[in-house]
Write an enzyme that holds these catalytic residues in place. Structure first.
Site, PDB file in Angstrom:
ATOM      1  N   ASP A 237      62.350 -34.000 -48.622  1.00 50.19           N
ATOM      2  CA  ASP A 237      61.925 -32.761 -47.534  1.00 50.19           C
ATOM      3  C   ASP A 237      60.850 -33.412 -46.527  1.00 50.19           C
ATOM      4  OD1 ASP A 237      59.543 -33.527 -49.171  1.00 50.19           O
ATOM      5  OD2 ASP A 237      58.890 -31.631 -49.685  1.00 50.19           O
ATOM      6  N   SER A 238      60.812 -34.716 -46.440  1.00 52.48           N
ATOM      7  CA  SER A 238      60.039 -35.408 -45.254  1.00 52.48           C
ATOM      8  C   SER A 238      60.998 -35.261 -43.939  1.00 52.48           C
ATOM      9  CB  SER A 238      59.946 -36.829 -45.601  1.00 52.48           C
ATOM     10  OG  SER A 238      61.071 -37.556 -45.994  1.00 52.48           O
TER      11      SER A 238
ATOM     12  N   ASP B 168      65.363 -33.075 -52.439  1.00 49.31           N
ATOM     13  CA  ASP B 168      63.991 -32.396 -52.888  1.00 49.31           C
ATOM     14  C   ASP B 168      64.229 -31.140 -52.853  1.00 49.31           C
ATOM     15  OD1 ASP B 168      61.946 -34.333 -53.139  1.00 49.31           O
ATOM     16  OD2 ASP B 168      61.712 -34.665 -50.958  1.00 49.31           O
TER      17      ASP B 168
ATOM     18  N   LYS C  25      64.701 -33.839 -57.002  1.00 50.58           N
ATOM     19  CA  LYS C  25      63.122 -34.041 -57.055  1.00 50.58           C
ATOM     20  C   LYS C  25      62.300 -33.022 -56.963  1.00 50.58           C
ATOM     21  CE  LYS C  25      61.139 -36.967 -53.996  1.00 50.58           C
ATOM     22  NZ  LYS C  25      59.937 -36.377 -53.652  1.00 50.58           N
TER      23      LYS C  25
ATOM     24  N   GLU D 162      57.958 -32.003 -57.214  1.00 50.82           N
ATOM     25  CA  GLU D 162      56.352 -32.669 -57.133  1.00 50.82           C
ATOM     26  C   GLU D 162      55.702 -31.939 -58.188  1.00 50.82           C
ATOM     27  OE1 GLU D 162      54.874 -32.398 -53.383  1.00 50.82           O
ATOM     28  OE2 GLU D 162      56.443 -33.524 -52.294  1.00 50.82           O
TER      29      GLU D 162
ATOM     30  N   GLU E 290      53.356 -41.935 -55.609  1.00 52.71           N
ATOM     31  CA  GLU E 290      53.077 -42.165 -54.155  1.00 52.71           C
ATOM     32  C   GLU E 290      51.508 -42.083 -53.986  1.00 52.71           C
ATOM     33  OE1 GLU E 290      55.054 -39.100 -51.508  1.00 52.71           O
ATOM     34  OE2 GLU E 290      53.527 -40.128 -49.658  1.00 52.71           O
TER      35      GLU E 290
END
Ligand code: KIV
Length: 294
Positions: free
Chosen positions: A74-75, A113, A142, A144, A211
């Site tokens: 999602d970057s 993501d 993925k 978070e 991270e």
């Protein structure tokens, strides 16, 4: 990662049963990386490589280069869409990017993501979102967060969807974390991070991205878990590394402290565009070799 124990019999290079990352013309295609290879790679001490990818043309190059995992991160929000954070990224945008990357990838494991706001409500919301990414071609998703996500990780696994966890600095929580800051400093924070990692692994996560975590904490988690850790700003003792491809390739003038530029793609692209502009303006492009007869 260079090898897998479950290679079918047949002519192969014993050191590299997947076959070469970029097969020679006419050669057998490289065997794809799948989730069960990740833990095997860790057991063998083979380091895993992951890069972000957001489109087909880049994904093809990174896949041919032998990258083990392509992360449709999602970057994309910061890197490709011009946002300051990942928060505005929509699931529809991730679906388009995932489809593009998956179509161009033959070997790498494609991880997509789940963007902010598409899974935090619980397993049902996460499942509906993850199914869209899997239908678009992802091999895993993925998400978070730690212990509060364990139930969701388990539910997705039960639905046949492998999950990669993401701990430490979690960009979707940038507002709560108060900025882009190292996480897990100090004994209490380190213990919390370890507990989060153990909870995700017990829930069935297939790997965990760490991270901006102090190296000793990342090393402790890596030693504790059977599943691989993939570090970004988490030191050299993780089982693998991930970078945003534009940071890795030197696409932009700025890169985070934890990234290394392995090329100068940005300046090369600028130079190519300038040369093209000069050639058009001075009339040296196109020539007869670029033109069609009537
Ligand atoms: O979206 C992303 O690029 C990521 C990496 C920083 C791991 O999550």
């Amino acid at each position: 990662m260079t090898c897998a124990p479950d290679s079918p019999a047949g002519p192969s290079d014993a050191a590299s049963p997947y076959g070469p990352a970029a097969p020679a013309p006419g050669a057998r295609p490289a065997r794809p990386v799948r989730v069960h290879h990740l833990t095997r790679a860790k057991e063998r001490g083979d380091r895993l490589t992951m890069l972000t990818a957001y489109d087909a043309v880049t994904a093809r190059i990174l896949d041919e280069a032998g990258t083990d995992m392509l992360l449709v991160g999602d970057s994309i929000g910061n890197v490709m869409l011009g946002h300051d954070t990942t928060l505005p990224v929509e699931l529809d945008e991730m679906v388009v990017a995932t489809r593009s990357v998956a179509r161009a990838t033959t070997r790498a494991l494609v991880v997509a993501d789940l963007p902010f706001g598409t899974y935090e409500a619980g397993p049902a919301q996460a499942l509906a979102s993850a199914v869209r990414l899997m239908k678009a071609g992802a091999n895993a998703v993925k998400l978070e967060g730690g212990r509060p996500r364990a139930r969701t990780v388990r539910a997705l696994g039960e639905a046949g969807i492998p999950v990669v966890g993401h701990l430490g600095f979690t960009p979707q929580s940038v507002n709560r974390l108060g900025g882009f800051r190292v996480q897990g400093r100090g004994e209490e924070a380190a213990e919390a991070l370890v507990a989060d990692a153990v909870a995700l692994a017990e829930a069935g996560a297939v790997a965990i991205v760490l991270e901006m975590v102090p190296e000793p904490v990342a090393a402790r988690i890596t030693e504790l878990l059977a599943i691989p850790t993939i570090g970004i700003g988490a030191g050299a003792r993780c089982d693998g590394q991930v970078l945003v491809w534009t940071d890795m390739a030197g696409m932009t003038d700025w890169a985070p402290r934890f990234a290394r530029r392995f090329g100068r793609v940005g300046p090369a692209l600028r130079q190519a565009a300038q040369a093209y502009g000069d050639a058009v303006r001075e009339g040296s492009f196109p020539t007869s070799e670029h033109s069609f007869d009537s």
